[in-house]
Design a protein around this motif. Sequence first.
Motif, PDB file in Angstrom:
ATOM      1  N   GLU A  84       0.829  -1.214   0.000  1.00 25.00           N
ATOM      2  CA  GLU A  84       0.000   0.000   0.000  1.00 25.00           C
ATOM      3  C   GLU A  84       0.867   1.269   0.000  1.00 25.00           C
ATOM      4  O   GLU A  84       0.494   2.286  -0.584  1.00 25.00           O
ATOM      5  N   ILE A  85       2.026   1.208   0.654  1.00 28.92           N
ATOM      6  CA  ILE A  85       2.934   2.362   0.659  1.00 28.92           C
ATOM      7  C   ILE A  85       3.623   2.467  -0.694  1.00 28.92           C
ATOM      8  O   ILE A  85       3.756   3.555  -1.265  1.00 28.92           O
ATOM      9  N   TYR A  86       4.051   1.345  -1.240  1.00 24.77           N
ATOM     10  CA  TYR A  86       4.726   1.346  -2.543  1.00 24.77           C
ATOM     11  C   TYR A  86       3.816   1.898  -3.640  1.00 24.77           C
ATOM     12  O   TYR A  86       4.256   2.648  -4.511  1.00 24.77           O
ATOM     13  N   SER A  87       2.526   1.538  -3.566  1.00 20.64           N
ATOM     14  CA  SER A  87       1.579   1.975  -4.605  1.00 20.64           C
ATOM     15  C   SER A  87       1.063   3.385  -4.373  1.00 20.64           C
ATOM     16  O   SER A  87       0.448   3.977  -5.267  1.00 20.64           O
ATOM     17  N   GLY A  88       1.275   3.926  -3.171  1.00 24.59           N
ATOM     18  CA  GLY A  88       0.811   5.283  -2.882  1.00 24.59           C
ATOM     19  C   GLY A  88      -0.543   5.334  -2.207  1.00 24.59           C
ATOM     20  O   GLY A  88      -1.033   6.419  -1.889  1.00 24.59           O
ATOM     21  N   VAL A  89      -1.174   4.184  -1.982  1.00 28.30           N
ATOM     22  CA  VAL A  89      -2.460   4.157  -1.281  1.00 28.30           C
ATOM     23  C   VAL A  89      -2.274   4.681   0.141  1.00 28.30           C
ATOM     24  O   VAL A  89      -3.099   5.419   0.678  1.00 28.30           O
ATOM     25  N   VAL A  90      -1.167   4.291   0.759  1.00 28.66           N
ATOM     26  CA  VAL A  90      -0.787   4.802   2.079  1.00 28.66           C
ATOM     27  C   VAL A  90       0.457   5.658   1.897  1.00 28.66           C
ATOM     28  O   VAL A  90       1.409   5.247   1.227  1.00 28.66           O
ATOM     29  N   GLN A  91       0.437   6.863   2.466  1.00 31.23           N
ATOM     30  CA  GLN A  91       1.571   7.776   2.320  1.00 31.23           C
ATOM     31  C   GLN A  91       2.291   7.955   3.650  1.00 31.23           C
ATOM     32  O   GLN A  91       1.661   8.010   4.700  1.00 31.23           O
ATOM     33  N   ILE A  92       3.603   8.068   3.561  1.00 32.68           N
ATOM     34  CA  ILE A  92       4.403   8.396   4.742  1.00 32.68           C
ATOM     35  C   ILE A  92       4.526   9.917   4.785  1.00 32.68           C
ATOM     36  O   ILE A  92       5.126  10.528   3.913  1.00 32.68           O
ATOM     37  N   LYS A  93       3.947  10.524   5.791  1.00 28.65           N
ATOM     38  CA  LYS A  93       3.908  11.985   5.876  1.00 28.65           C
ATOM     39  C   LYS A  93       5.046  12.573   6.711  1.00 28.65           C
ATOM     40  O   LYS A  93       5.338  13.756   6.610  1.00 28.65           O
ATOM     41  N   GLY A  94       5.646  11.753   7.527  1.00 24.54           N
ATOM     42  CA  GLY A  94       6.746  12.254   8.348  1.00 24.54           C
ATOM     43  C   GLY A  94       7.493  11.099   8.976  1.00 24.54           C
ATOM     44  O   GLY A  94       6.934  10.030   9.200  1.00 24.54           O
ATOM     45  N   ILE A  95       8.781  11.322   9.232  1.00 22.36           N
ATOM     46  CA  ILE A  95       9.579  10.289   9.884  1.00 22.36           C
ATOM     47  C   ILE A  95      10.666  10.961  10.707  1.00 22.36           C
ATOM     48  O   ILE A  95      11.298  11.921  10.260  1.00 22.36           O
ATOM     49  N   ALA A  96      10.842  10.500  11.938  1.00 23.15           N
ATOM     50  CA  ALA A  96      11.885  11.004  12.821  1.00 23.15           C
ATOM     51  C   ALA A  96      12.597   9.798  13.407  1.00 23.15           C
ATOM     52  O   ALA A  96      11.957   8.855  13.868  1.00 23.15           O
ATOM     53  N   ARG A  97      13.921   9.841  13.377  1.00 26.46           N
ATOM     54  CA  ARG A  97      14.661   8.638  13.755  1.00 26.46           C
ATOM     55  C   ARG A  97      15.911   8.975  14.557  1.00 26.46           C
ATOM     56  O   ARG A  97      16.600   9.944  14.254  1.00 26.46           O
TER      57      ARG A  97
ATOM     58  N   PRO B 294      11.675  21.137  17.179  1.00 25.39           N
ATOM     59  CA  PRO B 294      11.535  20.229  16.031  1.00 25.39           C
ATOM     60  C   PRO B 294      12.828  20.113  15.243  1.00 25.39           C
ATOM     61  O   PRO B 294      13.772  20.864  15.447  1.00 25.39           O
ATOM     62  N   ASP B 295      12.824  19.161  14.323  1.00 27.59           N
ATOM     63  CA  ASP B 295      14.005  18.925  13.483  1.00 27.59           C
ATOM     64  C   ASP B 295      13.545  18.599  12.077  1.00 27.59           C
ATOM     65  O   ASP B 295      12.499  18.001  11.861  1.00 27.59           O
ATOM     66  N   GLU B 296      14.361  18.974  11.066  1.00 27.32           N
ATOM     67  CA  GLU B 296      13.996  18.778   9.659  1.00 27.32           C
ATOM     68  C   GLU B 296      13.985  17.309   9.241  1.00 27.32           C
ATOM     69  O   GLU B 296      13.468  16.954   8.204  1.00 27.32           O
ATOM     70  N   ASP B 297      14.616  16.428  10.050  1.00 27.01           N
ATOM     71  CA  ASP B 297      14.681  15.012   9.661  1.00 27.01           C
ATOM     72  C   ASP B 297      13.307  14.401   9.472  1.00 27.01           C
ATOM     73  O   ASP B 297      13.158  13.362   8.842  1.00 27.01           O
ATOM     74  N   ALA B 298      12.274  15.038  10.043  1.00 27.52           N
ATOM     75  CA  ALA B 298      10.944  14.449  10.010  1.00 27.52           C
ATOM     76  C   ALA B 298      10.314  14.478   8.634  1.00 27.52           C
ATOM     77  O   ALA B 298       9.328  13.823   8.385  1.00 27.52           O
ATOM     78  N   LYS B 299      10.891  15.280   7.711  1.00 25.66           N
ATOM     79  CA  LYS B 299      10.264  15.423   6.398  1.00 25.66           C
ATOM     80  C   LYS B 299      10.737  14.320   5.463  1.00 25.66           C
ATOM     81  O   LYS B 299      11.891  14.296   5.063  1.00 25.66           O
ATOM     82  N   PRO B 300       9.839  13.384   5.075  1.00 24.30           N
ATOM     83  CA  PRO B 300      10.269  12.235   4.293  1.00 24.30           C
ATOM     84  C   PRO B 300      10.593  12.567   2.857  1.00 24.30           C
ATOM     85  O   PRO B 300      11.306  11.848   2.207  1.00 24.30           O
ATOM     86  N   ASP B 301      10.066  13.675   2.337  1.00 27.70           N
ATOM     87  CA  ASP B 301      10.267  13.966   0.930  1.00 27.70           C
ATOM     88  C   ASP B 301      11.571  14.707   0.695  1.00 27.70           C
ATOM     89  O   ASP B 301      11.919  15.030  -0.419  1.00 27.70           O
ATOM     90  N   LYS B 302      12.322  14.968   1.766  1.00 27.08           N
ATOM     91  CA  LYS B 302      13.584  15.676   1.616  1.00 27.08           C
ATOM     92  C   LYS B 302      14.718  14.689   1.858  1.00 27.08           C
ATOM     93  O   LYS B 302      15.009  14.328   2.992  1.00 27.08           O
ATOM     94  N   VAL B 303      15.356  14.235   0.793  1.00 24.86           N
ATOM     95  CA  VAL B 303      16.458  13.298   0.943  1.00 24.86           C
ATOM     96  C   VAL B 303      17.702  14.096   1.245  1.00 24.86           C
ATOM     97  O   VAL B 303      18.213  14.822   0.417  1.00 24.86           O
TER      98      VAL B 303
END
Length: 397
Positions: A229-242, A370-379
């Motif tokens: 579902e994530i690969y196809s775009g049905v489910v989107q990752i909107k943020g990630i912090a690690r 906050p920290d910028e790492d949370a933005k998944p679309d920014k590699v």
Amino acid sequence: MAQKQEFELAIEQIAAEKNIPVEKIIETIEAALAAAYRKDFGEPTQNIKVIFDVKTAGSTVYDVKTVVEEIPEDPDEQKEKEINPREHITLEEGKKLKKGAKVGDVIETKLSPPESYGRIAAQTAKQVIIQRLREAEREIVSREFKGKEGEIINGSVQRIEGRNVYVDLAQANGVLYPHEQIPGETYTVGMRLKVYVAEVRDTSRGPEIILSRSHPQFVSKLFELEVPEIYSGVVQIKGIAREGGSRTKIAVMSDQEGVDPVGSAVGQRGTRVQTVIAELGGEKIDIIQYDEDPDAYLRQAMSPAKVLKVELNEAEKRATVVVDEDQLSLAIGKGGQNVRLAAKLTGWKIDVVSPEAQNKDDKPVVDEKPDEDAKPDKVEKPADSAPKEDTKDPKES
């Protein structure tokens, strides 16, 4: 005939081993023969070009000139007009070589090929071939792996030098620097592992492929591999912090009705998230539901703590999160990790307080930015910390 066949087979073998097109190798041979011809037989005014026939192992030599109106005598003027007497010929001279020649025409004058080349010319040819093949190989590797930046690929540990781990990627080698490794993870020669292509740098020694297992996007890409579902775009990752080797918070959402994004990422009985956790060596992963409402999003991000109230300061993008006294340790997390990751994930500065402290107007128990790492679309280039994920559904936490 047998020798000719062997020569052709040798070229094909080099092409296969170096992953270089046969045409590129033939171009390299032609450049080497041209350099050798210039060394022993050429004249300063000639622009040598060699056409090599791989079938016959024979070559044809030409002096190639481009017709221009005139060639200035002043070298500075020649440079300004990008005219080189070795490569260009005047219109008047061009008409002597080719009837009806006009400006812009390319005239190739056939020269007599040598029966054999001298020792120095042969050495020159050898050096040209080695250099050109190396350059072609580097160019192909650089182009191929630049296209893989931001992706996960498989490799095996080739060698370990100090704290740097060199990974065999089949066509090339990549490097896992210490800050790109998961803290506490050990590597052995021959070990198979997945790596994230963080960056490809062109250096004088060829492309340097920088790999990562600590980058936040490494986790995001692992979920793409495991969750259709994530690969196809049905489910989107909107943020990630690690925080590598320890914990990851990931926010998911879906625009499609009836789709449970958290459930999709977790999988039946947690099978999908457990696969990601296993790849990360047991890193904890909190999967939460993304919400455009900051109040609801912050409540989710503070999981597993139960939030009583959220007060928002929109102007400063600061949130005061109120939790019961017995929930403070959960809300803050070990070393402040939980609230720190929540701040990175949501982009809000977070103050954690208990009702008692809030009533007394005391200072917050913890204040995280906050920290910028949370933005998944920014590699971005991996940080010095290596990430690890929490596999639990926050509801279960």
